[in-house]
Design a protein around this motif. Sequence first.
Motif, PDB file in Angstrom:
ATOM      1  N   UNK A 125      -7.258  10.204  -9.733  1.00  0.00           N
ATOM      2  CA  UNK A 125      -6.414   9.977 -10.904  1.00  0.00           C
ATOM      3  C   UNK A 125      -5.027  10.541 -10.669  1.00  0.00           C
ATOM      4  N   UNK A 126      -4.076  10.047 -11.432  1.00  0.00           N
ATOM      5  CA  UNK A 126      -2.692  10.526 -11.372  1.00  0.00           C
ATOM      6  C   UNK A 126      -2.629  11.943 -11.923  1.00  0.00           C
ATOM      7  N   UNK A 127      -1.885  12.814 -11.223  1.00  0.00           N
ATOM      8  CA  UNK A 127      -1.595  14.125 -11.786  1.00  0.00           C
ATOM      9  C   UNK A 127      -0.125  14.223 -12.188  1.00  0.00           C
ATOM     10  N   UNK A 128       0.774  13.539 -11.465  1.00  0.00           N
ATOM     11  CA  UNK A 128       2.193  13.478 -11.822  1.00  0.00           C
ATOM     12  C   UNK A 128       2.881  12.469 -10.912  1.00  0.00           C
ATOM     13  N   UNK A 129       4.119  12.141 -11.226  1.00  0.00           N
ATOM     14  CA  UNK A 129       4.866  11.196 -10.399  1.00  0.00           C
ATOM     15  C   UNK A 129       6.300  11.104 -10.863  1.00  0.00           C
ATOM     16  N   UNK A 130       7.111  10.325 -10.148  1.00  0.00           N
ATOM     17  CA  UNK A 130       8.506  10.157 -10.518  1.00  0.00           C
ATOM     18  C   UNK A 130       9.259   9.376  -9.453  1.00  0.00           C
ATOM     19  N   UNK A 131      10.569   9.321  -9.609  1.00  0.00           N
ATOM     20  CA  UNK A 131      11.435   8.674  -8.627  1.00  0.00           C
ATOM     21  C   UNK A 131      12.247   9.718  -7.903  1.00  0.00           C
ATOM     22  N   UNK A 132      12.693   9.390  -6.681  1.00  0.00           N
ATOM     23  CA  UNK A 132      13.548  10.317  -5.966  1.00  0.00           C
ATOM     24  C   UNK A 132      14.573   9.517  -5.159  1.00  0.00           C
ATOM     25  N   UNK A 133      15.783   9.986  -5.219  1.00  0.00           N
ATOM     26  CA  UNK A 133      16.884   9.372  -4.492  1.00  0.00           C
ATOM     27  C   UNK A 133      16.685   9.593  -3.006  1.00  0.00           C
ATOM     28  N   UNK A 134      16.841   8.514  -2.209  1.00  0.00           N
ATOM     29  CA  UNK A 134      16.645   8.630  -0.761  1.00  0.00           C
ATOM     30  C   UNK A 134      17.946   8.439   0.008  1.00  0.00           C
ATOM     31  N   UNK A 135      19.034   8.101  -0.698  1.00  0.00           N
ATOM     32  CA  UNK A 135      20.331   7.945  -0.032  1.00  0.00           C
ATOM     33  C   UNK A 135      21.286   9.014  -0.552  1.00  0.00           C
ATOM     34  N   UNK A 136      22.339   9.259   0.187  1.00  0.00           N
ATOM     35  CA  UNK A 136      23.304  10.276  -0.234  1.00  0.00           C
ATOM     36  C   UNK A 136      24.500   9.650  -0.935  1.00  0.00           C
ATOM     37  N   UNK A 137      24.360   8.402  -1.340  1.00  0.00           N
ATOM     38  CA  UNK A 137      25.474   7.697  -2.005  1.00  0.00           C
ATOM     39  C   UNK A 137      25.869   8.378  -3.288  1.00  0.00           C
ATOM     40  N   UNK A 194      -3.388  14.300  -2.470  1.00  0.00           N
ATOM     41  CA  UNK A 194      -2.367  13.671  -1.644  1.00  0.00           C
ATOM     42  C   UNK A 194      -1.212  13.140  -2.489  1.00  0.00           C
ATOM     43  N   UNK A 195      -0.001  13.265  -1.950  1.00  0.00           N
ATOM     44  CA  UNK A 195       1.185  12.633  -2.540  1.00  0.00           C
ATOM     45  C   UNK A 195       1.403  11.307  -1.810  1.00  0.00           C
ATOM     46  N   UNK A 196       1.724  10.267  -2.563  1.00  0.00           N
ATOM     47  CA  UNK A 196       1.972   8.937  -2.008  1.00  0.00           C
ATOM     48  C   UNK A 196       3.357   8.461  -2.429  1.00  0.00           C
ATOM     49  N   UNK A 197       3.956   7.575  -1.628  1.00  0.00           N
ATOM     50  CA  UNK A 197       5.260   6.991  -1.967  1.00  0.00           C
ATOM     51  C   UNK A 197       5.250   5.495  -1.711  1.00  0.00           C
ATOM     52  N   UNK A 200       0.849  -1.188   0.000  1.00  0.00           N
ATOM     53  CA  UNK A 200       0.000   0.000   0.000  1.00  0.00           C
ATOM     54  C   UNK A 200       0.882   1.235   0.000  1.00  0.00           C
ATOM     55  N   UNK A 201       0.498   2.224  -0.791  1.00  0.00           N
ATOM     56  CA  UNK A 201       1.218   3.483  -0.823  1.00  0.00           C
ATOM     57  C   UNK A 201       1.029   4.230   0.491  1.00  0.00           C
ATOM     58  N   UNK A 202       2.070   4.921   0.918  1.00  0.00           N
ATOM     59  CA  UNK A 202       2.016   5.727   2.140  1.00  0.00           C
ATOM     60  C   UNK A 202       1.785   7.193   1.771  1.00  0.00           C
ATOM     61  N   UNK A 203       0.858   7.882   2.437  1.00  0.00           N
ATOM     62  CA  UNK A 203       0.709   9.321   2.206  1.00  0.00           C
ATOM     63  C   UNK A 203       2.011  10.037   2.578  1.00  0.00           C
ATOM     64  N   UNK A 204       2.383  11.039   1.772  1.00  0.00           N
ATOM     65  CA  UNK A 204       3.652  11.744   1.999  1.00  0.00           C
ATOM     66  C   UNK A 204       3.534  13.215   1.601  1.00  0.00           C
ATOM     67  N   UNK A 261      16.163   4.505  -3.472  1.00  0.00           N
ATOM     68  CA  UNK A 261      15.178   5.477  -3.956  1.00  0.00           C
ATOM     69  C   UNK A 261      13.772   4.982  -3.644  1.00  0.00           C
ATOM     70  N   UNK A 262      12.811   5.875  -3.790  1.00  0.00           N
ATOM     71  CA  UNK A 262      11.403   5.489  -3.771  1.00  0.00           C
ATOM     72  C   UNK A 262      10.737   6.138  -4.973  1.00  0.00           C
ATOM     73  N   UNK A 263       9.512   5.739  -5.215  1.00  0.00           N
ATOM     74  CA  UNK A 263       8.747   6.294  -6.327  1.00  0.00           C
ATOM     75  C   UNK A 263       7.535   6.989  -5.719  1.00  0.00           C
ATOM     76  N   UNK A 264       7.293   8.209  -6.176  1.00  0.00           N
ATOM     77  CA  UNK A 264       6.207   9.016  -5.631  1.00  0.00           C
ATOM     78  C   UNK A 264       5.134   9.253  -6.684  1.00  0.00           C
TER      79      UNK A 264
END
Length: 137
Positions: free
Chosen positions: A125-137, A101-104, A51-55, A91-94
Amino acid sequence: MKFSKTLATLAAATVLALGAGQGLAGAASPTVGPGLYTLTDLKTAHVDTGELEPDGHATDPVPPRGNRLRCYNVHHTGPEFSVDCTGPVSFDIWLDCSNGTRYVTDQVTTGNGARGVLVCPLGSKVTRGGGRQTSSE
C-alpha cells in the motif's frame, strides 16, 4: 459406537482443516510484480504508461519538490496514489510503498504538467508520495 467415533473424528478434522485454511488466507501476501503508473499530460491529454522503477527505500527522507514545481490534488488509498504537478521544469513523481521501497515514474519533460496515477506492487500500500523537480531550470 464405532460409527459415532468416526463421525466425530471426521468433524474434528474438517474443523481443523478449515481453521488452517483461514489462517493461511489471512496471512500477509508478499508483494508481487512491478508497480505501475499512468502519466497524463494536462494540456494535450497524451497518456504514457509504464512500470515504476525502484529508487531507494521508503524510509529515505522525502525528496525536495523544487521551487518551480507545484503539486496538488494529492490523493491516496490502498495501493493507489494520484497527484497533479505543473511547472516549467522536468520532474518525476515518486511513491513510497509498504513493502519498504520507493518507486519513481519516468521523467516528465513537457512543461505542460501531468497527472500521475501510481500503483504499488500487488500486496503493498501507499505510505506517501509526491513530485520532485529533476532539472535545475
